[in-house]
Design a protein around this motif. Structure first.
Motif, PDB file in Angstrom:
ATOM      1  N   TRP A 113       0.951  -1.353   0.099  1.00 47.76           N
ATOM      2  CA  TRP A 113      -0.033   0.110   0.046  1.00 47.76           C
ATOM      3  C   TRP A 113       0.697   1.369  -0.052  1.00 47.76           C
ATOM      4  CZ3 TRP A 113      -5.472  -0.210  -0.203  1.00 47.76           C
ATOM      5  CH2 TRP A 113      -5.978  -1.666   0.020  1.00 47.76           C
ATOM      6  N   SER A 114       0.493   2.223  -0.773  1.00 49.15           N
ATOM      7  CA  SER A 114       1.137   3.774  -0.855  1.00 49.15           C
ATOM      8  C   SER A 114      -0.163   4.611  -0.555  1.00 49.15           C
ATOM      9  CB  SER A 114       1.880   3.835  -2.097  1.00 49.15           C
ATOM     10  OG  SER A 114       2.297   5.144  -1.978  1.00 49.15           O
ATOM     11  N   PHE A 115      -0.164   5.361   0.482  1.00 46.99           N
ATOM     12  CA  PHE A 115      -1.255   6.145   0.715  1.00 46.99           C
ATOM     13  C   PHE A 115      -1.192   7.482   0.225  1.00 46.99           C
ATOM     14  CE2 PHE A 115      -1.216   2.804   3.947  1.00 46.99           C
ATOM     15  CZ  PHE A 115      -2.621   2.203   3.733  1.00 46.99           C
ATOM     16  N   GLY A 116      -0.079   7.868  -0.107  1.00 48.70           N
ATOM     17  CA  GLY A 116       0.241   9.202  -0.784  1.00 48.70           C
ATOM     18  C   GLY A 116       0.176  10.200   0.197  1.00 48.70           C
ATOM     19  N   SER A 133       4.997   3.190   2.704  1.00 47.19           N
ATOM     20  CA  SER A 133       4.265   2.291   2.059  1.00 47.19           C
ATOM     21  C   SER A 133       4.255   1.277   3.231  1.00 47.19           C
ATOM     22  CB  SER A 133       5.086   1.611   0.871  1.00 47.19           C
ATOM     23  OG  SER A 133       6.184   1.054   1.236  1.00 47.19           O
ATOM     24  N   LEU A 134       3.204   0.356   2.939  1.00 44.28           N
ATOM     25  CA  LEU A 134       2.860  -0.506   3.922  1.00 44.28           C
ATOM     26  C   LEU A 134       2.601  -2.076   3.407  1.00 44.28           C
ATOM     27  CD1 LEU A 134       1.971  -1.801   6.809  1.00 44.28           C
ATOM     28  CD2 LEU A 134      -0.511  -0.889   6.377  1.00 44.28           C
ATOM     29  N   ILE A 135       3.559  -3.140   3.824  1.00 45.12           N
ATOM     30  CA  ILE A 135       3.321  -4.098   3.073  1.00 45.12           C
ATOM     31  C   ILE A 135       2.607  -5.266   4.009  1.00 45.12           C
ATOM     32  CG2 ILE A 135       4.846  -6.280   2.046  1.00 45.12           C
ATOM     33  CD1 ILE A 135       6.690  -4.300   1.184  1.00 45.12           C
ATOM     34  N   SER A 136       1.798  -6.048   3.594  1.00 43.42           N
ATOM     35  CA  SER A 136       1.053  -6.712   4.593  1.00 43.42           C
ATOM     36  C   SER A 136       0.466  -8.091   3.756  1.00 43.42           C
ATOM     37  CB  SER A 136      -0.325  -5.751   5.234  1.00 43.42           C
ATOM     38  OG  SER A 136      -1.000  -6.768   5.947  1.00 43.42           O
ATOM     39  N   ASN A 137       0.522  -9.045   4.645  1.00 43.52           N
ATOM     40  CA  ASN A 137      -0.376 -10.300   4.029  1.00 43.52           C
ATOM     41  C   ASN A 137      -1.818 -10.182   4.641  1.00 43.52           C
ATOM     42  OD1 ASN A 137       2.466 -11.482   5.336  1.00 43.52           O
ATOM     43  ND2 ASN A 137       1.791 -11.916   2.861  1.00 43.52           N
ATOM     44  N   ASP A 138      -2.401  -9.133   5.070  1.00 48.26           N
ATOM     45  CA  ASP A 138      -3.815  -9.084   5.430  1.00 48.26           C
ATOM     46  C   ASP A 138      -4.536  -8.340   4.445  1.00 48.26           C
ATOM     47  OD1 ASP A 138      -6.251  -8.917   6.480  1.00 48.26           O
ATOM     48  OD2 ASP A 138      -5.698  -8.252   8.506  1.00 48.26           O
ATOM     49  N   SER A 159      -3.247  10.486  -3.495  1.00 44.92           N
ATOM     50  CA  SER A 159      -3.453   9.240  -4.575  1.00 44.92           C
ATOM     51  C   SER A 159      -3.081   8.094  -3.937  1.00 44.92           C
ATOM     52  CB  SER A 159      -2.415   9.660  -5.609  1.00 44.92           C
ATOM     53  OG  SER A 159      -2.351   8.488  -6.515  1.00 44.92           O
ATOM     54  N   LEU A 160      -3.971   7.054  -3.865  1.00 42.74           N
ATOM     55  CA  LEU A 160      -3.805   5.644  -3.287  1.00 42.74           C
ATOM     56  C   LEU A 160      -3.343   4.685  -4.190  1.00 42.74           C
ATOM     57  CD1 LEU A 160      -4.235   3.757  -0.837  1.00 42.74           C
ATOM     58  CD2 LEU A 160      -6.603   3.399  -1.859  1.00 42.74           C
ATOM     59  N   LYS A 161      -2.526   3.957  -3.957  1.00 45.62           N
ATOM     60  CA  LYS A 161      -1.923   2.858  -4.829  1.00 45.62           C
ATOM     61  C   LYS A 161      -1.656   1.672  -4.228  1.00 45.62           C
ATOM     62  CE  LYS A 161       0.600   6.227  -7.684  1.00 45.62           C
ATOM     63  NZ  LYS A 161       1.993   6.688  -8.240  1.00 45.62           N
ATOM     64  N   LEU A 162      -2.193   0.686  -4.805  1.00 43.88           N
ATOM     65  CA  LEU A 162      -2.230  -0.824  -4.412  1.00 43.88           C
ATOM     66  C   LEU A 162      -1.195  -1.775  -5.311  1.00 43.88           C
ATOM     67  CD1 LEU A 162      -2.421  -3.140  -2.327  1.00 43.88           C
ATOM     68  CD2 LEU A 162      -5.037  -3.154  -3.219  1.00 43.88           C
ATOM     69  N   THR A 163      -0.381  -2.519  -4.901  1.00 46.52           N
ATOM     70  CA  THR A 163       0.126  -3.417  -5.754  1.00 46.52           C
ATOM     71  C   THR A 163      -0.111  -4.839  -4.846  1.00 46.52           C
ATOM     72  OG1 THR A 163       1.724  -2.044  -6.773  1.00 46.52           O
ATOM     73  CG2 THR A 163       2.246  -4.460  -6.860  1.00 46.52           C
ATOM     74  N   VAL A 164      -0.935  -5.654  -5.634  1.00 49.85           N
ATOM     75  CA  VAL A 164      -0.991  -7.249  -5.108  1.00 49.85           C
ATOM     76  C   VAL A 164       0.105  -8.100  -5.786  1.00 49.85           C
ATOM     77  CG1 VAL A 164      -2.686  -8.982  -4.868  1.00 49.85           C
ATOM     78  CG2 VAL A 164      -3.370  -6.760  -4.615  1.00 49.85           C
ATOM     79  N   LYS A 165       0.570  -8.938  -4.971  1.00 46.50           N
ATOM     80  CA  LYS A 165       1.480  -9.897  -5.627  1.00 46.50           C
ATOM     81  C   LYS A 165       1.238 -11.245  -4.864  1.00 46.50           C
ATOM     82  CE  LYS A 165       6.555 -11.215  -5.509  1.00 46.50           C
ATOM     83  NZ  LYS A 165       7.944 -10.853  -4.886  1.00 46.50           N
ATOM     84  N   ALA A 166       1.219 -12.308  -5.892  1.00 44.33           N
ATOM     85  CA  ALA A 166       0.926 -13.637  -5.408  1.00 44.33           C
ATOM     86  C   ALA A 166       2.094 -14.738  -6.104  1.00 44.33           C
ATOM     87  CB  ALA A 166      -0.393 -14.165  -6.132  1.00 44.33           C
TER      88      ALA A 166
END
Length: 583
Positions: free
Chosen positions: A281-284, A289-294, A308-315
């Motif tokens: 998460w990047s809340f701008g 940034s915040l990296i979480s598994n939740d 500007s809110l940005k989110l990157t999901v990695k699997a």
């Protein structure tokens, strides 16, 4: 002879050529399924067949759109096929298609799979000689006698699969996509799961043709098509919510109040169940940034403005490892550990676990000579630590404004009103709030369970320096009420609730409740007294003392009844006034 032989060969070639052109193929019958958002050749889908296979048009007539035969292909009307899917689907996962047949009015499928008339919806003018529209169950008797003459194979000639529930599967479904087809039996509805491993990312078209089984051939009843999407990006959506936020769809939220971000992955086939999923998460707002598994987190913005809110999901999805030949190492006298990683342009990676490689040493003469022996071993196809990486991205803009953070009912006061003017009971509610000042206040009065609303009143709130509002609300009847008070401004709405017990009600109603029953009692007593008095006040002849004594007894009896109806002072009792008589 040579001329005749050459002519015969040419004729034979032309005959064969014309015969080849006359063969109907799947791709000729189902044109929409050949369309694709990706040009070029398509990979083979596991379990599917190429559309170049021949189609037996004698057993499965192929009608084009607009053919008049569609109007009479089903008794009593037209069948509609609804084709849906749960796309988008991530490459490697399964996309499921569902086909539902909608029959004409007053027709339905029974438990045996036959189509019957639904007599519950029959109108007065309908006259159904036979309850069946199509009765496939009666074919069972013929089959038991070895007289199965109805169709038992697909358009490409493959036999129907032997299933224990074949009696209820009287429709043939032929699916076609990417120039390939799949066929199966089903009832009034069916599903199909398609693996997307070998499907190119993009928008694709799925087409389905539905046939009903007949004795000598199968008859088309409906066609349908639907677009589905295969993507190399993880499909998901983000639900953003906040306490006291008036509307989350406008992306306007309140300062100094936590905002909840809930990420929902679209994975109906559970392809990502064993994957390691992280959320970056990047809340701008400059807090990093915040990296979480939740997938559920909260964040509070403390400064007004636009962000500007940005989110990157990695699997990281466990997958097979591709065989890799390690590069020969330079001779050395030390033991080393090396990890190999390969990746491609679609952000898919294959990682291998660290492997220890030990080099043996050999000594010759006084000089120490070292050399290494490297043995190349193929990597297993399923090794721990091999992953396929997929990513998903999300970006949106948020606006942070002032809003009402909290509401409290700090005081409730009964309002005393003169009995001559009171119509209802009144209670003043003193409400305080934190944050911005409200523009209006609404009160919803419900029963004591807070489930049945009984009325709502809204008022404008005058501008002031502090958030302190007094609301006067009326209650028509005594009882326990649930009172919900909401304060609102342009961006927020806050709620406070309480239970209130109303004991007092209109004084006039109290007086009426007492006087009306009392008046009825007086009237009834007067009527009874008049009847009794008239009965015993008739003319009587002068009698002796014994008669007078009897008359006196009657008079005493009447006085007892009157005293029971009209309470008086005991001093007025005639027994105290009359003296004893001697007869």
């Amino acid at each position: 002879m040579k001329a005749m032989g050459l002519g015969s060969v040419v004729a034979l070639i032309l005959c064969l050529g014309s015969g080849i052109q006359a063969v109907t193929r799947y791709q000729d019958v189902m044109v929409l399924g050949s369309r694709s958002g990706h040009t070029g050749n398509h990979n083979q889908i596991r379990g599917w067949s190429p559309g170049s296979n021949s189609w037996d048009e004698m057993l499965y007539p192929a009608w084009k759109a607009g053919d008049s035969r569609w109007e009479n292909c089903w008794k009593g009307g037209k069948v509609v096929a609804l084709l849906t899917s749960n796309s988008p689907a991530l490459i490697g996962s399964n996309v499921t298609f569902a086909v539902t047949l909608q029959f004409p009015r007053c027709q339905r499928a029974n438990d045996d799979g036959d189509i019957v008339y639904d007599r519950r919806c029959r109108n007065d003018t309908a006259n159904y000689q036979d309850q069946y529209v199509y009765n496939w169950t009666k074919w069972v008797d013929y089959c038991d006698q070895g007289n199965c003459s109805f169709i038992s194979k697909f358009p490409d000639g493959r036999p129907f699969p032997q299933r224990h529930d074949w009696r209820r599967r009287n429709f043939v479904y032929v699916f076609h996509t990417l120039g390939q087809y799949y066929q199966q039996l089903g009832g009034p509805w069916t599903t199909l799961s398609l693996n997307t491993t070998n499907i190119t990312a993009g928008t694709q078209m799925m087409e389905v043709s539905v046939y009903r089984r007949g004795h000598r051939r199968c008859y088309p009843v409906a066609k349908a098509s639907d677009i589905y999407v295969v993507t190399d990006e993880i499909p998901f959506y983000v639900n953003i919510s906040q306490k006291n936020d008036r509307s989350s769809s406008d992306k306007i939220f309140i300062k100094d109040s936590p905002i909840k971000f809930d990420v929902q992955l679209h994975d109906p086939s559970h392809y990502l169940d064993d994957a390691v999923v992280t959320f970056n998460w990047s809340f701008g707002d400059g807090n990093g940034s915040l990296i979480s598994n939740d997938p559920d987190i909260k964040h509070t913005y403390n400064v007004l403005g636009n962000y500007s809110l940005k989110l990157t999901v990695k699997a990281a999805i466990p997958g097979p490892c591709n065989p890799v030949t390690p590069t020969p190492l330079v001779p050395t006298t030390h033991s080393t550990s090396t990890a190999h990683t390969t990746s491609n342009s679609t952000s898919n990676g294959t990682e291998f676990p660290p492997a220890d490689t030990t080099f043996p040493f050999t000594t010759e003469g006084p000089n120490l000579t070292t050399y290494s022996t490297l043995t190349t071993t193929p990597v297993p196809t399923e090794a721990p630590g091999c992953f396929i990486y997929r990513y998903g991205h999300y970006e949106t803009n948020l606006t942070i404004v002032d809003g009402i953070l909290d509401v409290n009912i700090i005081q409730m006061t009964d309002v005393q009103v003169s009995a001559s003017l009171a119509q209802d009971s009144f209670i003043d509610f003193v409400v305080s709030c934190q944050g911005s000042l409200p523009k209006d206040a609404c009160t919803v009065i419900s029963d004591y369970t807070c489930m049945v609303p009984q009325g709502m009143v809204c008022d404008k709130v005058n501008a002031s320096d502090q958030c302190l509002v007094t609301l006067r609300r009326s209650f028509a009847e005594p009882g326990t009420y649930c009172v919900n008070i909401t304060l609102r401004d342009d961006a927020s709405v806050a709620l406070a609730s309480t239970l209130v017990s109303v004991n007092g009600f209109r004084p006039q109603r109290n007086i009426e409740a007492i006087l009306i029953p009392l008046g009825l009692v007086v009237i009834v007593a007067a009527v009874i007294g008049a009847i009794l008095f008239k009965k015993y006040k008739e003319y009587k002849p002068i009698g002796n003392a014994a008669d007078q004594h009897a008359d006196e007894g009657i008079r005493v009896y009447f006085n007892q009844i009157k005293s029971g109806l009209f309470k008086e002072n005991a001093e007025n009792d005639p027994l105290l006034k009359n003296k004893a008589r001697i007869i």
